[in-house]
Design a protein around this motif. Structure first.
Motif, mmCIF file in Angstrom:
data_model
loop_
_atom_site.group_PDB
_atom_site.id
_atom_site.type_symbol
_atom_site.label_atom_id
_atom_site.label_comp_id
_atom_site.label_asym_id
_atom_site.label_seq_id
_atom_site.Cartn_x
_atom_site.Cartn_y
_atom_site.Cartn_z
ATOM 1 N N ILE A 32 0.831 -1.198 0.000
ATOM 2 C CA ILE A 32 0.000 0.000 0.000
ATOM 3 C C ILE A 32 0.879 1.269 0.000
ATOM 4 C CG2 ILE A 32 -0.261 0.114 2.553
ATOM 5 C CD1 ILE A 32 -3.287 0.762 1.866
ATOM 6 N N ALA A 51 2.896 2.581 -2.187
ATOM 7 C CA ALA A 51 4.217 2.637 -2.826
ATOM 8 C C ALA A 51 4.216 3.631 -3.989
ATOM 9 C CB ALA A 51 4.609 1.250 -3.322
ATOM 10 N N LYS A 89 1.659 3.237 -6.890
ATOM 11 C CA LYS A 89 1.160 2.621 -8.135
ATOM 12 C C LYS A 89 0.254 3.584 -8.903
ATOM 13 C CE LYS A 89 -0.602 -0.563 -5.517
ATOM 14 N NZ LYS A 89 0.065 -0.307 -4.250
ATOM 15 N N THR A 90 -0.701 4.176 -8.183
ATOM 16 C CA THR A 90 -1.657 5.043 -8.866
ATOM 17 C C THR A 90 -0.960 6.295 -9.392
ATOM 18 O OG1 THR A 90 -3.338 4.171 -7.388
ATOM 19 C CG2 THR A 90 -3.909 6.160 -8.588
ATOM 20 N N ASP A 116 13.041 10.641 -4.412
ATOM 21 C CA ASP A 116 13.191 12.021 -3.925
ATOM 22 C C ASP A 116 13.156 12.095 -2.400
ATOM 23 O OD1 ASP A 116 10.356 11.235 -4.426
ATOM 24 O OD2 ASP A 116 9.995 13.062 -3.281
ATOM 25 N N SER A 176 10.987 8.971 -9.462
ATOM 26 C CA SER A 176 10.081 9.571 -8.495
ATOM 27 C C SER A 176 8.842 10.016 -9.265
ATOM 28 C CB SER A 176 10.748 10.770 -7.826
ATOM 29 O OG SER A 176 9.756 11.554 -7.209
HETATM 30 N N1 LIG Z 1 7.754 11.576 -1.979
HETATM 31 C C1 LIG Z 1 7.071 10.877 -2.881
HETATM 32 N N2 LIG Z 1 5.792 10.536 -2.638
HETATM 33 C C2 LIG Z 1 5.129 9.837 -3.579
HETATM 34 C C3 LIG Z 1 5.745 9.427 -4.790
HETATM 35 N N3 LIG Z 1 4.847 8.730 -5.507
HETATM 36 C C4 LIG Z 1 3.703 8.688 -4.775
HETATM 37 N N4 LIG Z 1 3.863 9.369 -3.618
HETATM 38 C C5 LIG Z 1 2.861 9.588 -2.567
HETATM 39 O O1 LIG Z 1 2.597 8.349 -1.931
HETATM 40 C C6 LIG Z 1 1.213 8.262 -1.560
HETATM 41 C C7 LIG Z 1 0.619 6.994 -2.145
HETATM 42 O O2 LIG Z 1 0.592 7.076 -3.538
HETATM 43 P P1 LIG Z 1 -0.374 6.183 -4.446
HETATM 44 O O3 LIG Z 1 -0.017 6.456 -5.860
HETATM 45 O O4 LIG Z 1 -1.797 6.341 -4.009
HETATM 46 O O5 LIG Z 1 0.083 4.735 -3.998
HETATM 47 P P2 LIG Z 1 -0.599 3.363 -4.359
HETATM 48 O O6 LIG Z 1 0.505 2.392 -4.385
HETATM 49 O O7 LIG Z 1 -1.422 3.516 -5.606
HETATM 50 O O8 LIG Z 1 -1.571 3.142 -3.130
HETATM 51 P P3 LIG Z 1 -2.691 1.988 -2.965
HETATM 52 O O9 LIG Z 1 -3.280 1.754 -4.300
HETATM 53 O O10 LIG Z 1 -3.695 2.517 -2.025
HETATM 54 O O11 LIG Z 1 -1.981 0.810 -2.444
HETATM 55 C C8 LIG Z 1 0.557 9.529 -2.081
HETATM 56 O O12 LIG Z 1 0.472 10.458 -1.008
HETATM 57 C C9 LIG Z 1 1.511 10.048 -3.139
HETATM 58 O O13 LIG Z 1 1.493 11.444 -3.302
HETATM 59 C C10 LIG Z 1 7.114 9.820 -5.027
HETATM 60 O O14 LIG Z 1 7.719 9.540 -6.045
HETATM 61 N N5 LIG Z 1 7.711 10.523 -4.025
#
Ligand SMILES: Nc1nc2c(ncn2[C@@H]2O[C@H](COP(=O)(O)OP(=O)(O)OP(=O)(O)O)[C@@H](O)[C@H]2O)c(=O)[nH]1
Length: 705
Positions: free
Chosen positions: A4, A6, A8-9, A123, A258
């Motif tokens: 969760i 990481a 992905k979205t 980052d 990033s």
């Molecule tokens: N610092 C930083 N934060 C990031 C980066 N990519 C994503 N985030 C943050 O990480 C959080 C989760 O990002 P999501 O894209 O929702 O992650 P996910 O893996 O899709 O989450 P789930 O689908 O709920 O498992 C958000 O607050 C994003 O803004 C990045 O490259 N650097």
């Protein structure tokens, strides 16, 4: 796929944007992403349903499915991996491999899906390349093949050097609104930072050696043509070898970036098309019997208020056309598909036909559920079955050709349940309809009616899962339901062996049914493979009984396994041996089943019951200063600590703990650590409760505590 949060979205959003399918960059934190479209997803910033989108990148078409990271929605990930040809594992580069990464990685392995790793969040000040690589090696037992070296770290992370081409890719962010579309690509040369030059040279040599170790063809090439200077090998030859290594699952390419800062996503898209397999490079065992005929797997159903059920199909062979009839082998029914759509970013585009390798969205298939195999016609299904039969390739029964169906995914048993009630009895039918629709979408949601109270029971994978279902019934179906307290789905087993005999003598109408049964039950290893309970016949009896009576006996035993004698939970870890079955001529199989069930109940009561409870594996990441508080709390929850590891300034606590003790843990953990901890919880096993805990539970259920 990933743990969760990481990213992905966030990464998916960038892919859609850079490929030209969306005009603006959506943001998880602002709740306006393409793939998280459910209201709950946007509000909570998490993915709940896997969303499929199609887009083009350079000369390739990519069908992408963004999957959830939360453990309660693991089945969504499994369903996506079942139909995908390749996966991108996204990591938080400051955390490396996390608990749920392990689960999804195992799922990818199970479906033999080749992977590329993307170390996201470079980052972050705590991002650490070598730590992440080590954790991929040790925790996933995989062979990471590093293809890039990051330029700068933390806030100064500005790009990567591609080790195959020696190109330095830099995102010169001039403002915070920079979308990362434009980046500079130039060969790394002597004017560059000597430290970076040195690091790149070492990493490239290591890459060449590693790939030569994993791929014989590349090793031969090096030794014959480049023995003087391995480094002179062309980037295209190296790329071909990395591709072979990836497809053979001998190694996983690792890239970094990033997504949030819009860096490194375009090379990731290049890597997807360069290293992951095209659909025709994957071998799907049963598909060959269909030759060029249509063969597709329904892997997801969504309910749309206007259009009715939308079924997502992965096409394995042949062509799909709208306004045509298709045959569903599992339901043995022929249905008419009215429209064929492709999920292009946030809109569904009508399309005249779609070929193998693609993901289609179909309208009109009303009976199809997740896991069904769809083919052109009944005749085509029969032809495939005949081909498989003639080649001895599919399971056969005498006199018939077994259908050639694609396997679906296993649905795990739910661990939680609660009652659900409509606001008035008049709404009961609406509630049943809503639950029916939700179950077609989500096979991990189970609904049953309690035979004693007549109440509807909702069974799910976790607290969040049930909460989301409750919320969806309110929002999407307009029904305000009441949930009863959440309860743990226990199991039961027997303490020792016991035998019993029973006779049933009943006259129904003109007919007299007389049957006598003798059987023995015994405890069985809880972790025994091939299911948790079994039934066998003595050798002599096995030879005497007809197939029909054997099936009736098995029905009786399996029926008894569904409700244990202590609390009525399903049984686990019981072996039953049928020792004697005698019957008068004319006795019906249904009476045999009834007699066996009654006899089983006797034997199970004599064998003494014990309650098994679901035990979860828990991973808590917490700052060192709060570790003591978390440990103290865990001790009160009957938790067992397995390991405490260090991750930068944090501690990672690995433990097992009974699910019954974990209700509302997220709120409690937030309170005792002031929000400075994260956890994940996953079913580990079912374990027998000790006498004290069991008797407390029995008293509580009887209302004595
Ligand atoms: N610092 C930083 N934060 C990031 C980066 N990519 C994503 N985030 C943050 O990480 C959080 C989760 O990002 P999501 O894209 O929702 O992650 P996910 O893996 O899709 O989450 P789930 O689908 O709920 O498992 C958000 O607050 C994003 O803004 C990045 O490259 N650097």
């Amino acid at each position: 796929m990933a743990h969760i949060d990481a990213g992905k979205t966030t990464t998916t959003e960038r892919m859609l944007y850079y490929s030209g399918y969306t005009r603006a960059l959506g943001d998880v934190d602002d709740g306006d992403t393409v793939t998280d479209f459910m209201a709950q997803e946007r509000e909570r910033g998490i993915t709940i349903q896997s969303a499929a989108v199609t887009f083009d990148w350079k000369t390739h078409r990519i069908n992408l499915i963004d999957t959830p990271g939360h453990v309660d929605f693991t089945l969504e990930v499994e369903r996506a991996l079942r139909v995908l040809d390749g996966a991108v594992a996204v990591f938080d580069a400051s955390a490396g491999v996390e608990a749920q990464t392990l689960t999804v990685w195992r799922q990818a392995e199970k479906h033999h899906v080749p992977c590329v790793c993307f170390l996201n969040k470079m980052d972050k000040p705590a991002a650490n390349l070598s730590f992440s690589i080590e954790s991929i090696k040790h925790k996933l037992k995989a062979n990471p093949v590093l293809l890039q070296v990051p330029v700068g770290s933390g806030r100064n992370f500005s790009g990567v050097v591609d080790l195959l081409t020696n190109q330095k890719l830099t995102w010169k962010q001039t403002s915070t609104r920079d979308d990362g579309q434009v980046f500079e690509s130039k060969p790394l040369d002597r004017s560059d930072d000597p430290e970076l030059l040195h690091e790149v040279n070492e990493a490239r040599t290591a890459l060449i050696e590693q790939v030569a170790d994993l791929d014989d063809e590349f090793a031969d090439l090096l030794l014959t043509d480049f023995s003087d200077n391995f480094d002179a090998v062309s980037s295209s030859k190296l790329q071909e070898a990395v591709r072979r290594v990836t497809l053979a699952r001998k190694g996983v390419p690792v890239l970094c970036g990033s997504s949030l800062r819009n860096k490194g996503v375009q090379p990731l898209l290049d890597a997807i098309t360069a290293y992951l397999p095209a659909p025709d490079e994957r071998h799907h065992d049963l598909v060959r019997w269909y030759k060029d005929d249509l063969c597709a797997l329904a892997f997801k159903v969504l309910h749309d208020k206007q259009r009715g059920p939308l079924v997502f199909l992965r096409i394995y062979s042949g062509t799909l056309k709208p306004q045509s009839a298709v045959h569903n082998i599992n339901r043995n029914s022929t249905e008419r598909m009215s429209r064929l759509l492709v999920p292009f970013a946030d809109q569904h585009v009508e399309i005249p036909s779609l070929t193998a390798g693609n993901i289609a969205l179909t309208v009109g298939l009303k009976q199809t559920v997740t896991g069904d195999t769809i083919v052109a016609s009944k005749a085509s299904a029969a032809a495939a079955a005949r081909r498989a039969h003639n080649a001895g390739g599919a399971g056969k029964r005498p006199g018939e050709h077994a259908s050639v169906v694609l396997s679906g995914v296993e649905v795990p048993d739910p661990v939680f349940f609660c009652t659900i009630e409509p606001p008035t009895m008049a709404k009961q039918a609406d509630l049943e309809n809503a639950l029916g629709c939700l179950q077609r979408e989500d096979p991990s949601l189970k609904v049953r009616v309690d035979p004693d109270s007549g109440q509807t029971i909702l069974c799910g994978m976790g607290e969040l899962h049930i909460e989301i279902v409750h919320d969806r019934i309110r929002r999407e179906y307009g029904i305000e339901t009441q949930l009863g307290p959440l309860q743990v789905a226990y199991r039961e087993s027997v303490l020792h062996g016991a035998s019993a005999a029973d006779t049933l003598d009943r006259t129904v109408g003109e007919r007299r049914h007389v049957v006598s049964v003798e059987l023995a039950v015994a405890p069985r290893d809880l972790a025994a493979p091939g299911g948790s309970c079994e039934v066998a016949f003595t050798e002599e009896l096995g030879g005497q009984l007809s197939t029909e009576i054997k099936a009736a006996v098995e029905n009786g035993v399996n029926g008894a396994y569904l409700q244990g004698p202590l609390l009525g939970y399903p049984l686990q870890g019981v072996a039953t041996l049928i020792q004697r079955v005698t019957m008068e001529p004319g006795t019906s199989p249904a009476m045999v089943s009834a007699c066996v069930s009654r006899c089983m109940l006797k034997a199970l009561r004599l064998a003494g019951g014990r309650v098994l409870e679901p035990v979860m594996s828990l991973e808590v990441t917490v700052g060192e200063e709060r570790l003591g508080t978390v440990l103290g709390d865990l001790a009160q929850r009957r938790g067992t600590v397995r390991d405490i590891q260090s991750r930068h300034d944090d501690k990672v606590l690995l433990a097992t703990v009974p699910l019954a003790e974990m209700m509302g843990y997220s709120t409690i953990l937030r309170t005792i650590t002031s929000g400075n901890a994260a956890f994940s919880l996953e079913l580990d096993t079912y374990e027998a409760m000790n006498q004290q805990d069991q008797s407390n539970l029995l008293k509580r259920v009887a209302g004595l505590l």
